[in-house]
Design an enzyme around this catalytic site. Structure first.
Site, PDB file in Angstrom:
ATOM      1  N   ASP A   7       1.737   1.740  11.750  1.00 33.20           N
ATOM      2  CA  ASP A   7       1.841   2.676  10.813  1.00 33.20           C
ATOM      3  C   ASP A   7       2.474   4.010  10.979  1.00 33.20           C
ATOM      4  OD1 ASP A   7       0.988   3.770   8.433  1.00 33.20           O
ATOM      5  OD2 ASP A   7      -0.986   4.260   8.997  1.00 33.20           O
ATOM      6  N   PHE A  36       9.114   5.240   7.024  1.00 27.24           N
ATOM      7  CA  PHE A  36      10.629   5.591   7.339  1.00 27.24           C
ATOM      8  C   PHE A  36      10.992   6.867   6.585  1.00 27.24           C
ATOM      9  CE2 PHE A  36      11.662   2.048  10.419  1.00 27.24           C
ATOM     10  CZ  PHE A  36      10.717   2.269  11.373  1.00 27.24           C
TER      11      PHE A  36
HETATM   12  O1  DOR Z   1      -1.959   8.820   8.025  1.00 23.53           O
HETATM   13  C1  DOR Z   1      -1.564   8.119   7.230  1.00 23.53           C
HETATM   14  N1  DOR Z   1      -0.298   8.616   6.840  1.00 23.53           N
HETATM   15  N2  DOR Z   1      -1.759   7.090   6.700  1.00 23.53           N
HETATM   16  C2  DOR Z   1      -1.314   6.414   5.690  1.00 23.53           C
HETATM   17  O2  DOR Z   1      -1.659   5.519   5.134  1.00 23.53           O
HETATM   18  C3  DOR Z   1       0.021   6.867   5.208  1.00 23.53           C
HETATM   19  C4  DOR Z   1       0.702   7.707   6.271  1.00 23.53           C
HETATM   20  C5  DOR Z   1       1.814   8.464   5.642  1.00 23.53           C
HETATM   21  O3  DOR Z   1       2.638   8.240   4.915  1.00 23.53           O
HETATM   22  O4  DOR Z   1       2.019   9.643   6.159  1.00 23.53           O
END
Ligand code: DOR
Length: 448
Positions: free
Chosen positions: A298, A61
């Site tokens: 995610d 976030f």
């Molecule tokens: O694609 C991703 N973006 N994988 C992650 O593990 C971190 C995340 C991010 O924080 O942007």
């Protein structure tokens, strides 16, 4: 304040029953109460499904430090709209959440701004063992065994051994092998386009790191959760590790594959990378037979301007909290899974994996975190309508059937009539880590 939700199709842990649910204050006070029961508010829910509030155990976030992409107010308004009533947030903010003090700062930010219930991971570094050992008021420890957005990375074997040996909190890890990624990158030579992302972060990168992490967890007998499983091979590794290891899949790894780069480009660049349609299939199968127990988003927002940079300058990650539930309800219509499966994957399992107290199911005494769903509502996902601060969705233009119409967070309506109720605030998640997680609570049945 008492609310009676009348005659809904109520999704209980092991059956769906047409009945009524009484909320008293923040708690589910009764299921199927006497017809004469008194309440301050009656909600006629005939024809609707009453579903446990979604528990999303992996979100980013971005607050503090990266609030041009997302912040707690925007992200949790998106949660309210999407029926996500509880989230666990990752430590790769700026500064990263690697100390108890920073954890407390995040909890305070969430207390002020979060419209839904909240919890935070503490991030591992090569030298913050003391913080990890002493941390409280956290769901667990996050290790980036492979690097992703931000600079959190623990790749060193000795450091990993120490973390698994000396800490007590459950551990979750991002599993992609750094050495494999580096070697793939060198072998590739010149980069052509974003589809190279899946050649650089390939199957082997994911499998090697997941195998390594499972080995650590087994030798140290440490509870461990594999975040965002993306390959068929990893689902095979998850066959024989009951009682110690749990895993999750994300909507993008279930619904997109490498063929989607052509249409969506860097919008579907994420870590772990997209894999093949056969991997999608294997992940669904692993969910069905419970080698994978949970689904999480995610949610990793970046601005469209950032995402449209040419690969590899484009960042990895995409937003999803707002559409997770509709995406999955649409899969119920497609015959992929049942509402009971979804309630388990999206609410009960993550609540149990992280030892949450009174979360994740519709049962007497549990928190009144609830979503009312119209299974027949059809709507198109539109960038212009997204509440996430980044303002776009990789599912833009898709017609989905099955949408939340009302969301309660601990008994308070936080979303209704297409609007977020901005005065509502969620509560900090309480954990009872002594319970021992998902496998230890397998047969617990608090249903009345
Ligand atoms: O694609 C991703 N973006 N994988 C992650 O593990 C971190 C995340 C991010 O924080 O942007």
């Amino acid at each position: 304040m008492k609310t009676l939700i009348r005659n809904a199709d109520v999704v209980l842990p092991s059956e769906i029953v047409r009945t009524s649910v009484l909320i008293d204050g923040a708690i589910i006070a009764d299921i199927d109460p006497a017809a004469t029961v008194a309440a301050d508010e009656m909600v006629d829910a005939e024809g609707y499904v009453l579903f446990p509030g979604v528990v999303d155990d992996q979100v980013h976030f971005r607050e503090p430090g990266l609030t041009h992409k997302e912040d707690l107010a925007h992200a949790t308004r998106a949660c309210a709209k999407g029926g996500v009533t509880t989230f666990l947030e990752m430590p790769n903010t700026r500064p990263a959440t690697t100390t108890r003090e920073r954890l407390l700062e995040k909890l305070e930010l969430a207390r002020r701004h979060s419209r839904v219930n909240y919890g935070f991971y503490i991030g591992a570094t090569v030298d913050n063992l003391e913080e990890l050992v002493r941390a409280e008021r956290t769901c667990g420890i996050k290790i980036f065994i492979g690097s992703s957005t931000g600079d959190l990375l623990v790749d060193d074997q000795e450091a990993l051994e120490r973390i698994f040996a000396e800490t007590r909190l459950p551990i979750a890890a991002h599993c992609e092998d750094e050495a494999t990624i580096r070697a793939n990158r060198e072998k590739l030579g010149e980069i052509r386009d974003v589809s190279d992302h899946s050649r650089i972060r390939d199957h082997a990168a994911a499998v090697i790191a997941t195998r390594r992490a499972i080995d650590l967890a087994q030798r140290h007998h440490h509870r461990f959760h594999v975040l965002h499983v993306s390959t068929a091979e990893e689902t095979e590794l998850l066959r024989d590790h009951r009682r110690l290891i749990t895993a999750e899949a994300c909507p993008h790894h279930l619904l997109f594959h490498v063929g989607d780069y052509e249409r969506l480009g860097t919008l579907v660049q994420m870590n772990p990378s997209l894999k093949t349609a056969a991997d999608n299939e294997a992940l669904w199968q692993a969910l069905v037979d419970r080698r994978i127990q949970a689904i999480a988003t995610d949610h990793a927002p970046h601005t469209l301007e950032e995402k449209r940079r040419p690969y590899p300058e484009s960042p990895s990650g995409l937003p999803a909290v707002e559409n997770l539930l509709p995406l999955m309800l649409n899969q119920v219509h497609a015959g992929r899974c049942s509402l009971l499966d979804l309630a388990e994957w999206l609410a009960d399992a993550p609540a149990r994996i992280w030892d949450m107290v009174n979360k994740g199911r519709i049962a007497v005494g549990y928190d009144a975190d609830l979503v009312l769903i119209d299974m027949n509502k059809e709507a198109t996902v539109r960038n212009e309508e997204q509440l996430t601060k980044c303002g776009w969705s990789p599912w833009h233009g898709e017609v989905l059937r099955g949408w939340p119409v009302r969301t309660w967070v601990r008994g308070e309506t936080v979303y209704v009539d297409g609007r977020v109720v901005d005065t509502v605030r969620g509560s900090e998640v309480i954990y009872d880590h002594a319970r021992g997680g998902y496998w230890a609570t397998r047969d617990e049945s608090p249903i009345k």
